[in-house]
Design an enzyme around this catalytic site. Structure first.
Site, PDB file in Angstrom:
ATOM      1  N   ASP A 147       0.847  -1.196   0.000  1.00  0.00           N
ATOM      2  CA  ASP A 147       0.000   0.000   0.000  1.00  0.00           C
ATOM      3  C   ASP A 147       0.884   1.249   0.000  1.00  0.00           C
ATOM      4  OD1 ASP A 147      -2.438   1.300  -0.076  1.00  0.00           O
ATOM      5  OD2 ASP A 147      -2.616   1.413   2.101  1.00  0.00           O
ATOM      6  N   TYR A 149       1.116   5.729  -0.550  1.00  0.00           N
ATOM      7  CA  TYR A 149       0.680   6.911   0.206  1.00  0.00           C
ATOM      8  C   TYR A 149       0.814   8.094  -0.750  1.00  0.00           C
ATOM      9  CZ  TYR A 149       0.598   9.542   4.732  1.00  0.00           C
ATOM     10  OH  TYR A 149       0.287  10.333   5.820  1.00  0.00           O
ATOM     11  N   HIS A 154      -3.714  13.981   0.999  1.00  0.00           N
ATOM     12  CA  HIS A 154      -3.960  13.100   2.147  1.00  0.00           C
ATOM     13  C   HIS A 154      -2.774  13.158   3.115  1.00  0.00           C
ATOM     14  CE1 HIS A 154      -5.050   9.585   4.518  1.00  0.00           C
ATOM     15  NE2 HIS A 154      -3.883   9.040   4.239  1.00  0.00           N
ATOM     16  N   ARG A 163       1.870  16.161  13.046  1.00  0.00           N
ATOM     17  CA  ARG A 163       3.102  16.948  13.173  1.00  0.00           C
ATOM     18  C   ARG A 163       2.858  18.332  12.580  1.00  0.00           C
ATOM     19  NH1 ARG A 163       4.201  12.114  10.920  1.00  0.00           N
ATOM     20  NH2 ARG A 163       3.949  13.115   8.900  1.00  0.00           N
ATOM     21  N   GLU A 219     -10.361   3.972   4.061  1.00  0.00           N
ATOM     22  CA  GLU A 219      -9.487   4.792   3.226  1.00  0.00           C
ATOM     23  C   GLU A 219      -9.879   4.547   1.780  1.00  0.00           C
ATOM     24  OE1 GLU A 219      -5.337   4.143   4.283  1.00  0.00           O
ATOM     25  OE2 GLU A 219      -5.518   5.613   5.912  1.00  0.00           O
ATOM     26  N   GLU A 221      -9.322   4.253  -1.820  1.00  0.00           N
ATOM     27  CA  GLU A 221      -8.123   4.011  -2.617  1.00  0.00           C
ATOM     28  C   GLU A 221      -8.483   3.295  -3.911  1.00  0.00           C
ATOM     29  OE1 GLU A 221      -4.653   2.466  -0.733  1.00  0.00           O
ATOM     30  OE2 GLU A 221      -5.238   3.132   1.279  1.00  0.00           O
ATOM     31  N   ASP A 253      -8.951   0.446   2.323  1.00  0.00           N
ATOM     32  CA  ASP A 253      -7.934   0.062   3.309  1.00  0.00           C
ATOM     33  C   ASP A 253      -8.481   0.413   4.695  1.00  0.00           C
ATOM     34  OD1 ASP A 253      -5.593  -0.518   4.672  1.00  0.00           O
ATOM     35  OD2 ASP A 253      -4.649   1.393   4.165  1.00  0.00           O
ATOM     36  N   ARG A 257      -7.662   3.666  13.757  1.00  0.00           N
ATOM     37  CA  ARG A 257      -6.755   4.794  14.002  1.00  0.00           C
ATOM     38  C   ARG A 257      -6.111   4.774  15.382  1.00  0.00           C
ATOM     39  NH1 ARG A 257      -5.721   5.773   8.932  1.00  0.00           N
ATOM     40  NH2 ARG A 257      -7.500   6.530   7.746  1.00  0.00           N
ATOM     41  N   GLN A 260      -3.465   2.222  15.275  1.00  0.00           N
ATOM     42  CA  GLN A 260      -2.394   2.739  14.408  1.00  0.00           C
ATOM     43  C   GLN A 260      -1.531   3.766  15.143  1.00  0.00           C
ATOM     44  OE1 GLN A 260      -3.962   4.468  10.793  1.00  0.00           O
ATOM     45  NE2 GLN A 260      -1.937   4.858   9.899  1.00  0.00           N
ATOM     46  N   TYR A 264       2.384   2.580  15.340  1.00  0.00           N
ATOM     47  CA  TYR A 264       3.010   2.822  14.031  1.00  0.00           C
ATOM     48  C   TYR A 264       4.470   3.248  14.063  1.00  0.00           C
ATOM     49  CZ  TYR A 264       2.996   7.986  13.736  1.00  0.00           C
ATOM     50  OH  TYR A 264       3.252   9.320  13.896  1.00  0.00           O
ATOM     51  N   LYS A 273      -4.160  -2.202  10.203  1.00  0.00           N
ATOM     52  CA  LYS A 273      -4.655  -2.271   8.832  1.00  0.00           C
ATOM     53  C   LYS A 273      -4.766  -3.697   8.300  1.00  0.00           C
ATOM     54  CE  LYS A 273      -3.078   2.329   7.568  1.00  0.00           C
ATOM     55  NZ  LYS A 273      -4.181   2.823   6.714  1.00  0.00           N
ATOM     56  N   THR A 277      -8.914  -5.669   4.068  1.00  0.00           N
ATOM     57  CA  THR A 277      -8.838  -4.720   2.943  1.00  0.00           C
ATOM     58  C   THR A 277      -9.848  -5.211   1.920  1.00  0.00           C
ATOM     59  OG1 THR A 277      -6.453  -4.475   3.333  1.00  0.00           O
ATOM     60  CG2 THR A 277      -7.300  -3.693   1.216  1.00  0.00           C
ATOM     61  N   THR A 380      -4.669   6.611   0.225  1.00  0.00           N
ATOM     62  CA  THR A 380      -5.937   7.325   0.287  1.00  0.00           C
ATOM     63  C   THR A 380      -5.972   8.465  -0.713  1.00  0.00           C
ATOM     64  OG1 THR A 380      -5.973   6.849   2.636  1.00  0.00           O
ATOM     65  CG2 THR A 380      -7.527   8.517   1.839  1.00  0.00           C
ATOM     66  N   GLU A 394      -9.652  12.404   8.214  1.00  0.00           N
ATOM     67  CA  GLU A 394      -9.502  13.741   7.631  1.00  0.00           C
ATOM     68  C   GLU A 394     -10.810  14.527   7.700  1.00  0.00           C
ATOM     69  OE1 GLU A 394      -7.122  13.440   3.686  1.00  0.00           O
ATOM     70  OE2 GLU A 394      -7.704  11.415   4.247  1.00  0.00           O
TER      71      GLU A 394
HETATM   72 CA    CA Z   1      -3.855   3.169   2.994  1.00  0.00          CA
END
Ligand code: CA
Length: 447
Positions: A147, A149, A154, A163, A219, A221, A253, A257, A260, A264, A273, A277, A380, A394
């Site tokens: 997968d 990004y 996104h 961040r 997500e 995708e 996906d 959260r 994650q 992560y 994840k 899927t 995503t 989001e």
């Molecule tokens: Ca994804």
């Protein structure tokens, strides 16, 4: 966006004037006109063995049956054998050329005009299956799933939350970022998705707990199926990358959260994840998408140009695909009251920072062998606008600004009983609209 430089990819199968003798295929809103001809795998109550099919209107061309009655005699033996298989892997092993030969022959067989039409139509009872009589299956045995990004919108939306001082990591504009996903839990659209349990740390001041996720997300995708094979140690140059892309499906996906966020760092997503899927059943070939190829994302001034191995004139001019994607949600209460699903998002795939060809070439740049049936997720798909956010994280700013549904219910993240449905389609002047069908899944409780 320019759509004008793709004439070299167009051929007679894209002619917008083509009509099919299969009723429903000429309906202006069907996802599956004769210009599409996506591949899938299905079975029926009467014939349990999985077999390859091609969607046409609201019917399926049963490829094994078409082989039996001799309609595919013009194909090489390997092509006929692949169409008699129980998954798309043998056809994917033949590369883009194998699928293209089938596409051209099937286009001629299903047209209202021409010699081949006269051969196929009298055999319709043997070769056509109504979609309503078919159960769709996973189109391929997926050996590996990766997968990416690839949407900068996104990545920025997520990065701002995690961040604020540095939303995009310094590598983002140089590397198509990805991680190795889990192939065993890729399921077909329609499969229920059980809310996963796992380690969460809702309060950083106390120890983590084990509980069902409280922030289940989707997500939006696209997935690309790989065809052909490169030997281990042999990279795939960008100019050959598209010959390794069989076709595209919708992909969800599903993501937890809270799991994650706790797991992560430092190695990326893992159990947040790998629980499920979802993919849509019909694989729309790159050939079918030729009328919708367009200029790839134009990087703003100040962004670095892609490194040479990720850059060429074709990819810049026509590397993107103009696909409109939508997310729809219907809660259990909405279903019970007959309230239709509500649209949460509409986004354009052409706004991705990296093309599928760049992702594939980068993936193989270390000599990693990519095999027929491997699946690449795009990441995503989000656009810059408030209505173009391809995940709930989001859309609701990590749950801080819940959305209100038509039923008056609110959602920060998904609740049990929610049905998430993705749709995708392509349309423009001078070409026939084609679609991807749907990718849907209902969230069921953890117990
Ligand atoms: Ca994804």
């Amino acid at each position: 966006m320019t759509n004008t430089s793709n004439d070299s990819m167009l051929d007679e199968t894209h002619d917008p004037l083509l009509q099919s003798w299969v009723e429903g295929a000429n309906d202006r809103v069907t996802d599956f006109p004769i210009q599409n001809l996506p591949f899938g795998v299905f079975r029926t109550a009467a014939a349990h063995t999985p077999r390859v099919g091609i969607a046409i209107g609201d019917h399926i061309l049963d490829c094994a049956a078409a082989v039996r009655v001799g309609l595919f005699d013009a194909l090489p033996d390997a092509g006929r054998d692949a169409l008699g298989a129980t998954s798309l892997n043998p056809l994917m092993a033949l590369g883009r050329d194998g699928a293209r030969a089938v596409r051209h022959l099937v286009s001629r067989l299903l047209r209202t005009s021409g010699d081949e039409a006269g051969r196929a139509q009298p055999l319709r009872a043997q070769i056509l299956v109504p979609m309503s009589d078919a159960t769709m299956l996973l189109p391929a045995q997926i050996g590996d799933y990766t997968d990416f990004y690839a949407s900068v919108h996104h990545a920025t939306n997520i990065g701002v939350m995690l961040r604020p001082d540095q939303p995009l990591m310094p590598n983002y504009k140089w590397i198509p970022i990805g991680y190795h996903g889990r192939a065993s839990s890729v399921v077909l659209s329609g499969t229920a998705v059980r809310r996963p349990a796992g380690q969460l740390r809702p309060d950083p001041a106390v120890d983590p707990i084990v509980a069902p996720t409280r922030s289940l997300d989707y997500e939006l995708e696209l997935g690309a199926f790989v065809c052909g094979e490169n030997a281990m140690g042999q990279p795939v140059p960008l100019e050959r990358a598209e010959s390794r892309l069989f076709g595209i499906c919708l992909l969800n996906d599903w993501s937890a959260r809270d799991m994650q966020g706790w797991e992560y760092q430092p190695l990326g997503p893992f159990l947040a994840k790998s629980f499920a899927t979802s993919v849509s059943p019909w694989v729309v070939t790159l050939d079918a998408l030729a009328p919708y190829r367009c200029e790839s994302y134009v990087r703003p001034e100040g962004d670095p140009a892609p490194l040479p191995y990720l850059s060429n004139a074709h990819d810049a001019a026509q590397g993107a695909i103009d696909i409109r994607l939508e997310v729809w949600l219907q809660s259990a209460a909405m279903r019970a009251s007959g309230t239709p699903a509500v649209q949460l998002c509409g986004a354009d795939f052409r706004t991705m920072y990296w093309t599928f060809a760049q992702m594939l070439t980068h993936h193989a740049s270390n000599g990693c062998n990519l095999r027929p049936g491997d699946l690449l997720g795009s990441g995503t798909v989000s656009g810059p606008g408030a209505t173009e956010r391809g995940s709930m994280m989001e859309l609701t700013l990590r749950g801080k600004t819940p959305v209100t549904l038509l039923s008056g219910e609110t959602r920060a993240f998904l609740m049990d009983g929610d049905v998430v449905e993705f749709r995708g389609w392509c349309g423009r002047d001078g070409a026939v609209r084609i679609g991807f069908g749907e990718c849907r899944g209902e969230v069921i409780s953890a117990e």
